[in-house]
Design a protein around this motif. Structure first.
Motif, PDB file in Angstrom:
ATOM      1  N   LYS A  84      93.391  16.265   3.806  1.00  0.00           N
ATOM      2  CA  LYS A  84      93.746  17.458   3.027  1.00  0.00           C
ATOM      3  C   LYS A  84      95.089  17.289   2.319  1.00  0.00           C
ATOM      4  O   LYS A  84      95.259  17.758   1.187  1.00  0.00           O
ATOM      5  N   CYS A 113      88.743  25.256   1.549  1.00  0.00           N
ATOM      6  CA  CYS A 113      89.884  25.435   2.470  1.00  0.00           C
ATOM      7  C   CYS A 113      90.292  26.894   2.613  1.00  0.00           C
ATOM      8  O   CYS A 113      91.427  27.185   3.001  1.00  0.00           O
ATOM      9  N   CYS A 119      94.477  15.244  -0.717  1.00  0.00           N
ATOM     10  CA  CYS A 119      93.681  16.021  -1.666  1.00  0.00           C
ATOM     11  C   CYS A 119      94.583  17.019  -2.396  1.00  0.00           C
ATOM     12  O   CYS A 119      94.536  17.150  -3.619  1.00  0.00           O
ATOM     13  N   CYS A 120      95.435  17.725  -1.629  1.00  0.00           N
ATOM     14  CA  CYS A 120      96.360  18.673  -2.262  1.00  0.00           C
ATOM     15  C   CYS A 120      97.347  17.946  -3.165  1.00  0.00           C
ATOM     16  O   CYS A 120      97.751  18.477  -4.200  1.00  0.00           O
ATOM     17  N   ARG A 169      95.380  16.984  -6.413  1.00  0.00           N
ATOM     18  CA  ARG A 169      94.802  18.134  -7.133  1.00  0.00           C
ATOM     19  C   ARG A 169      95.812  19.239  -7.409  1.00  0.00           C
ATOM     20  O   ARG A 169      95.570  20.100  -8.239  1.00  0.00           O
ATOM     21  N   SER A 224      88.961  16.577   0.634  1.00  0.00           N
ATOM     22  CA  SER A 224      89.486  17.703   1.429  1.00  0.00           C
ATOM     23  C   SER A 224      88.965  17.657   2.864  1.00  0.00           C
ATOM     24  O   SER A 224      89.559  18.252   3.761  1.00  0.00           O
ATOM     25  N   TRP A 248      93.332  26.721   5.118  1.00  0.00           N
ATOM     26  CA  TRP A 248      93.265  25.521   5.963  1.00  0.00           C
ATOM     27  C   TRP A 248      93.106  25.915   7.424  1.00  0.00           C
ATOM     28  O   TRP A 248      93.688  25.306   8.330  1.00  0.00           O
ATOM     29  N   CYS A 296      91.451  27.121  -2.785  1.00  0.00           N
ATOM     30  CA  CYS A 296      90.232  26.357  -3.040  1.00  0.00           C
ATOM     31  C   CYS A 296      89.125  26.765  -2.052  1.00  0.00           C
ATOM     32  O   CYS A 296      89.393  27.069  -0.886  1.00  0.00           O
TER      33      CYS A 296
END
Ligand code: SF4
Length: 251
Positions: free
Chosen positions: A120, A207, A123-124, A127, A116, A222, A204
């Motif tokens: 990002k 973020c 990562c998104c 996940r 992240s 974010w 999360c």
């Protein structure tokens, strides 16, 4: 024989549903969807965030066995996980699924859990987007708790919309922050513990920040980057789903 359902058919269906039922109250939308339109082929995706208790409470009035899908990214606030357990118990939901990222993806792309900080979007993707596609694949429709007021990017959010060969339903699309607060108070629903600390949209932990008065509810997501959505509501999910058959049950 399995009828082939193509994206255009579902896009037409979603438009027709929106034209006919798009102005119904949230409870009526949920009842229509769960009991009549998509009986046993519908789930709800919940983040167990700031407003999640409202729609889950409505669904619990209609069918406590409605599948609840929770993206367990491994990066949630501990308070969110405790709140999830509390709400499930209080509302009596009986079919809750934690959806995890693929172990191999974490091993290959995020071995130290710090993706992240460097990428990002990726990562998104590993996940949230890929797990989300896996989670909703067995259903013909799913419900989300998105609202138009949450961000300038959501002002045109419809109640019914097509995502590839499936229908996404946003029963609370037209509700305001005041509507949600009134419903929470009327039904004595427990707030997410972080709301009291200024968090109005909770994702999360790495973020998510609290927001100031006058900011979009999602301004703390974010923060400091151009990113405004994790991707589960964008085209990446459609692309991912297009690779999965409607009858795929790999939840
Ligand atoms: S919100 Fe942040 S931590 Fe969560 S999946 Fe996306 S980039 Fe990763």
């Amino acid at each position: 024989m399995q009828l082939e359902i193509n994206d255009q058919t579902v896009a037409d269906e979603a438009r027709a549903l929106q034209a006919r039922y798009g102005n119904l109250e949230p409870m009526d939308v949920i009842e229509l969807a769960v009991d009549h339109l998509f009986n046993e082929e519908i789930a709800v995706v919940s983040s167990f965030g700031a407003d999640s208790a409202v729609m889950l409470h409505m669904i619990a009035q209609i069918d406590r066995a409605t599948p609840v899908l929770f993206l367990e990214t491994g990066k949630h606030f501990p308070a969110t996980l405790r709140y999830r357990d509390q709400l499930i118990a209080e509302l009596g939901m009986t079919d809750v699924h934690d959806i995890h990222p693929l172990k191999q993806s974490l091993k290959d792309e995020d071995p130290f859990g710090a993706l992240s900080m460097t990428n990002k979007d990726r990562c998104c993707y590993i996940r949230k987007v890929e797990p989300m596609a896996r989670a909703v694949a067995p259903y013909r429709a799913w419900m989300t708790g998105r609202k138009q007021f949450q961000a300038s990017t959501r002002t045109a959010l419809p109640v019914f919309e097509a995502v590839g060969a499936r229908v996404r339903i946003n029963p609370l699309a037209h509700w305001t922050s005041a509507d949600l607060k009134a419903y929470m108070a009327e039904h004595d629903l427990p707030p997410h513990p972080l709301v009291a600390e200024g968090y109005r949209s909770i994702g999360c932990m790495p973020c998510t920040l609290p927001v100031k008065d006058g900011e979009d509810d999602r301004a703390g997501r974010w923060a400091g980057s151009d990113k405004t959505e994790c991707g589960i509501h964008l085209t990446g999910l459609t692309d991912e789903l297009s690779n999965i058959s409607l009858t795929d049950s790999s939840l």
